[in-house]
Design an enzyme around this catalytic site. Structure first.
Site, short mmCIF file in Angstrom:
data_model
loop_
_atom_site.label_atom_id
_atom_site.label_comp_id
_atom_site.label_asym_id
_atom_site.label_seq_id
_atom_site.Cartn_x
_atom_site.Cartn_y
_atom_site.Cartn_z
N HIS A 46 0.85 -0.18 -10.05
CA HIS A 46 -0.04 -1.00 -9.21
C HIS A 46 -0.46 -2.28 -9.95
O HIS A 46 -1.64 -2.50 -10.24
CB HIS A 46 -1.28 -0.20 -8.78
N GLU A 85 -3.11 7.55 -6.51
CA GLU A 85 -3.03 6.81 -7.78
C GLU A 85 -4.10 7.28 -8.75
O GLU A 85 -5.27 7.31 -8.38
CB GLU A 85 -3.15 5.30 -7.51
N ARG A 109 0.84 -1.20 0.00
CA ARG A 109 0.00 0.00 0.00
C ARG A 109 0.88 1.24 0.00
O ARG A 109 1.88 1.31 0.72
CB ARG A 109 -0.91 0.04 1.25
#
Length: 332
Positions: A286, A265, A236
């Protein structure tokens, strides 16, 4: 009593196996992607349950608008950062995720990134495409005999330990919940954090983002590490203090970093952009759960848990992903 789920709204793209499984069990599914908050507030009162991935934010406003109708929100993935758990609990809405669905995919990406920090594969491949032959420039180091520290020994952390042992690494780790026996079964020596910092050649984090883990990797903790330590985050954004990491990369205290997740993000802040562009950083957008297998697995696991909540299946009876379990007492 069972949860009455007849109509489900899918808010983010999930594998069709999820939709089919729900429909096969008599549940109506509507697919409405990229709804604005205002649109979602209007729509939510028409559904018994919602399915999201990362894009859609289930805010207090959304949950309050669905009060009395919405009974469950399923996240096809491990984290539930984009769901207001407090508001859900207040409205007796079950929130569930699929914690095991992407474990192998996230684990494998972590292992590849550790390798990419040991051997500069990414810049070497880029130089070849530019027509260069820079063998001496891209020398690396072996993983054999090095020490890997895993912070967070849940499913993903333990899977990483199993695989990196095969490379001949010494694997040490910290977790406040996992027992020493569970760690040993994965080939990991469990230690306290203060013991770990000076021993690690590589540090990979596999914790949720909670107050205790925010900026776990910081100026202070990096200063306790060996000079040249390498850091990996596939968990994270926010677990690593990006400004501190950049400073450590510049000074040489950190010898390299691989980052797959960010506080925001897509990343917009100058701090994050500087980190991504640093020559010692391997940055990916990601990708932890971005495999075809994980996408099917997490989608199906959400559907299975919704079906289990209805109490109408003898095949699907488990809903282990419920994160606000106190609501279960009010529902059942």
């Amino acid at each position: 009593m069972p949860v009455d789920i007849k109509r489900v709204l899918v808010c983010d793209a999930v594998d069709n196996a999820c939709v089919k499984l729900l429909q096969d069990h008599g549940i109506q599914v509507d697919y409405k992607l990229k709804l604005s908050q205002d649109e979602l507030v209007k729509e939510v009162k028409n559904y018994d349950a919602l399915i999201v991935r990362s894009d859609t934010k289930i805010t207090a406003e959304v949950l309050d608008a669905g009060a009395g109708r919405v009974k469950a929100v399923g996240r096809a993935g491990a984290g539930v950062d984009n769901i207001n758990i407090e508001a859900a609990t207040r409205n007796n809405v079950l929130v569930l995720n699929t914690p095991g669905g992407n474990s192998i995919s996230a684990c494998e990406l972590t292992c590849f990134l550790i390798g990419a920090l040991a051997r500069p594969i990414c810049p070497a491949a880029a130089s070849m495409k530019e027509g260069r032959w820079d063998r001496k420039l891209y020398s690396g180091t072996e993983l054999y005999g090095k020490t890997l520290a895993i912070l967070g020994l849940g499913r993903i952390g333990r899977e990483v330990g199993v695989r990196m042992n095969a490379f001949g690494m010494r694997v040490i780790g910290f977790d406040p919940i996992t027992t020493a026996e569970e760690a040993t079964a994965a080939g990991i020596e469990k230690m306290e954090l203060e013991q770990i910092w000076p021993l690690a050649d590589y540090i990979t984090v596999h914790t949720p983002l909670i107050p205790a883990t925010r900026n776990l990797i910081s100026t202070a903790t990096l200063a306790k590490c060996r000079k040249g330590v390498r850091v990996i985050n596939v968990a994270r954004g926010g677990i690593i203090d990006e400004a501190a990491l950049f400073t450590a990369l510049e000074s040489g205290q950190c010898g390299g970093a691989a980052v797959d997740v960010y506080p925001e993000e897509p990343p917009k802040s100058d701090t994050t952009r500087k980190l991504i562009n640093h020559p010692k950083v391997v940055a990916t957008p990601h990708l932890g759960a971005s495999t075809s297998e994980a996408q099917v697995r997490v989608a199906v696991e959400v559907a299975e848990q919704f079906i289990a909540l209805t109490g109408k299946s003898t095949v699907y009876t488990q809903y282990a992903g419920v994160v606000n379990r106190e609501v279960l007492k009010n529902v059942f």
